[in-house]
Scaffold this motif. Structure first.
Motif, short mmCIF file in Angstrom:
data_model
loop_
_atom_site.label_atom_id
_atom_site.label_comp_id
_atom_site.label_asym_id
_atom_site.label_seq_id
_atom_site.Cartn_x
_atom_site.Cartn_y
_atom_site.Cartn_z
N SER A 22 13.45 8.00 13.80
CA SER A 22 14.09 6.83 13.47
C SER A 22 13.20 5.55 13.96
O SER A 22 13.02 4.71 13.03
N HIS A 23 12.56 5.82 15.02
CA HIS A 23 11.50 4.94 15.53
C HIS A 23 10.48 4.65 14.48
O HIS A 23 10.01 3.52 14.03
N ILE A 24 9.96 5.78 14.25
CA ILE A 24 8.91 5.54 13.11
C ILE A 24 9.19 4.97 11.89
O ILE A 24 8.53 4.15 11.35
N ASP A 25 10.28 5.17 11.25
CA ASP A 25 11.08 4.81 10.13
C ASP A 25 10.99 3.25 10.25
O ASP A 25 10.84 2.33 9.51
N TYR A 26 11.69 2.90 11.60
CA TYR A 26 11.87 1.63 11.82
C TYR A 26 10.40 0.63 11.80
O TYR A 26 10.24 -0.23 11.20
N LEU A 27 9.47 1.37 12.41
CA LEU A 27 8.12 0.81 12.41
C LEU A 27 7.39 0.62 10.92
O LEU A 27 6.80 -0.43 10.77
N ALA A 28 7.70 1.65 10.19
CA ALA A 28 7.09 1.49 8.86
C ALA A 28 8.01 0.65 7.93
O ALA A 28 7.18 -0.11 7.08
N GLU A 29 9.08 0.64 7.93
CA GLU A 29 9.90 -0.10 6.87
C GLU A 29 10.02 -1.62 7.59
O GLU A 29 10.11 -2.40 6.58
N GLU A 30 10.25 -1.78 8.84
CA GLU A 30 10.38 -3.25 9.06
C GLU A 30 9.23 -3.82 9.80
O GLU A 30 9.33 -4.98 9.79
N LYS A 31 8.84 -3.20 10.78
CA LYS A 31 7.79 -3.67 11.48
C LYS A 31 6.24 -3.95 10.96
O LYS A 31 5.92 -5.16 11.20
N ARG B 95 6.17 12.26 5.80
CA ARG B 95 6.23 11.67 6.93
C ARG B 95 4.73 11.43 7.44
O ARG B 95 4.59 10.61 8.29
N ASN B 96 4.01 12.51 7.44
CA ASN B 96 2.66 12.38 7.71
C ASN B 96 2.07 11.34 7.15
O ASN B 96 1.21 10.68 8.11
N GLY B 97 2.07 11.03 6.01
CA GLY B 97 1.56 10.05 5.43
C GLY B 97 1.87 8.70 5.92
O GLY B 97 1.10 7.79 6.19
N ALA C 285 -0.69 5.82 7.93
CA ALA C 285 -0.47 4.52 7.45
C ALA C 285 -0.31 3.50 8.69
O ALA C 285 -0.87 2.61 9.02
N LEU C 286 0.82 4.08 9.50
CA LEU C 286 1.04 3.28 11.03
C LEU C 286 0.07 3.02 11.75
O LEU C 286 -0.59 1.98 12.32
#
Length: 261
Positions: free
Chosen positions: A192-201, A218-220, A224-225
């Motif tokens: 969830s934290h990874i999705d939040y970083l990728a999509e919002e932050k 998810r690895n991609g 990218a992050l």
């Protein structure tokens, strides 16, 4: 402004994204009372409440006539607020929150990742129209758990200049386990934290949908992050001190290696 993410830790987990002005309703639901977040417990009203997104915060309405809801700040020192019955539009100040409803079973809760908070320009006077303020391109809270996850993702690259594989979710859970803030961190929460970083932050572009398998996508996203965080200096060697000390002998940072030469 960026939107808001709601994560319901069910099986399978559900993530709902809302933009400014949008609403998500939650409750037990029924054929005649549709909800966006279904909380399956007999003590939860069919329509228990709703979440509405403002520019840089969110509002919680409690439609119950008898029960209060609790909004916890998982990253604070036991900080929480109580939303009483029939309260409409209570503003929630936490960037990351857990909404907890009283139940007869194991409990009903969901997590909310708030929109980016708005700050004045450094050294600004605070006057003038809000619309004229310069926004931070990447607004990151270095005290938040999501930032620890980002540092853990970047750690191998920071400790060795060679191109190493980005840590997996289980590796991040194990790496952060001894941190006081992450004692109860789960693999699902890390995702969830990874999705939040990728999509919002950091707002990375979605991985190529042609990549086979969820793991590859998810690895991609992780790659990218790490790339953005290191390229723009959002995570640096100095941030490694936020991570728990490693028990085993490990390679030093680039600075430590230079000092040994």
């Amino acid at each position: 402004m960026s939107g808001l993410l709601i994560h319901l830790p069910q099986d399978p987990p559900l993530t709902v994204r809302l933009d400014a002005g949008e609403v998500a309703r939650f409750g037990r639901g029924s054929d005649t009372v549709p909800v966006d977040l279904r909380l399956d417990d007999p003590a939860v009203s069919r329509l228990a409440g709703e979440i509405r997104v403002a520019d840089d915060h969110w509002l919680l309405s409690n439609y119950s006539t008898t029960q209060s809801y609790v909004v916890e700040n998982p990253e604070g020192a036991g900080e929480y607020l109580r939303v009483p019955p029939r309260r409409v539009g209570a503003p929630i100040p936490f960037e990351f929150a857990r909404v907890v409803l009283p139940t007869r079973g194991a409990g009903a809760s969901f997590q909310v990742f708030a929109p980016d908070h708005v700050y004045l320009d450094p050294g600004g006077s605070g006057h003038g129209r809000w619309g004229a303020q310069t926004l931070t391109a990447y607004s990151l809270d270095e005290t938040a758990t999501y930032f620890l996850v980002l540092v853990a993702l970047c750690e191998p690259r920071l400790r060795d200049e060679s191109a190493l594989a980005v840590p997996t979710t289980p590796e991040i859970v194990e790496r952060l386990r001894s941190h006081p803030q992450c004692v109860q961190l789960t693999a699902r929460a890390v995702s969830s934290h990874i999705d939040y970083l990728a999509e919002e932050k950091l707002r990375i572009h979605p991985p190529d949908t042609r990549e086979p398998g969820r793991g590859a996508r998810r690895n991609g996203k992780r790659e990218a992050l790490v790339g953005i965080a290191l390229r723009f200096g959002l995570v640096a060697e100095g941030h490694l001190q936020l991570l728990p000390a490693r028990a085993a002998t490990r390679p030093g940072t680039a600075q430590e290696r230079a000092e040994c030469r």
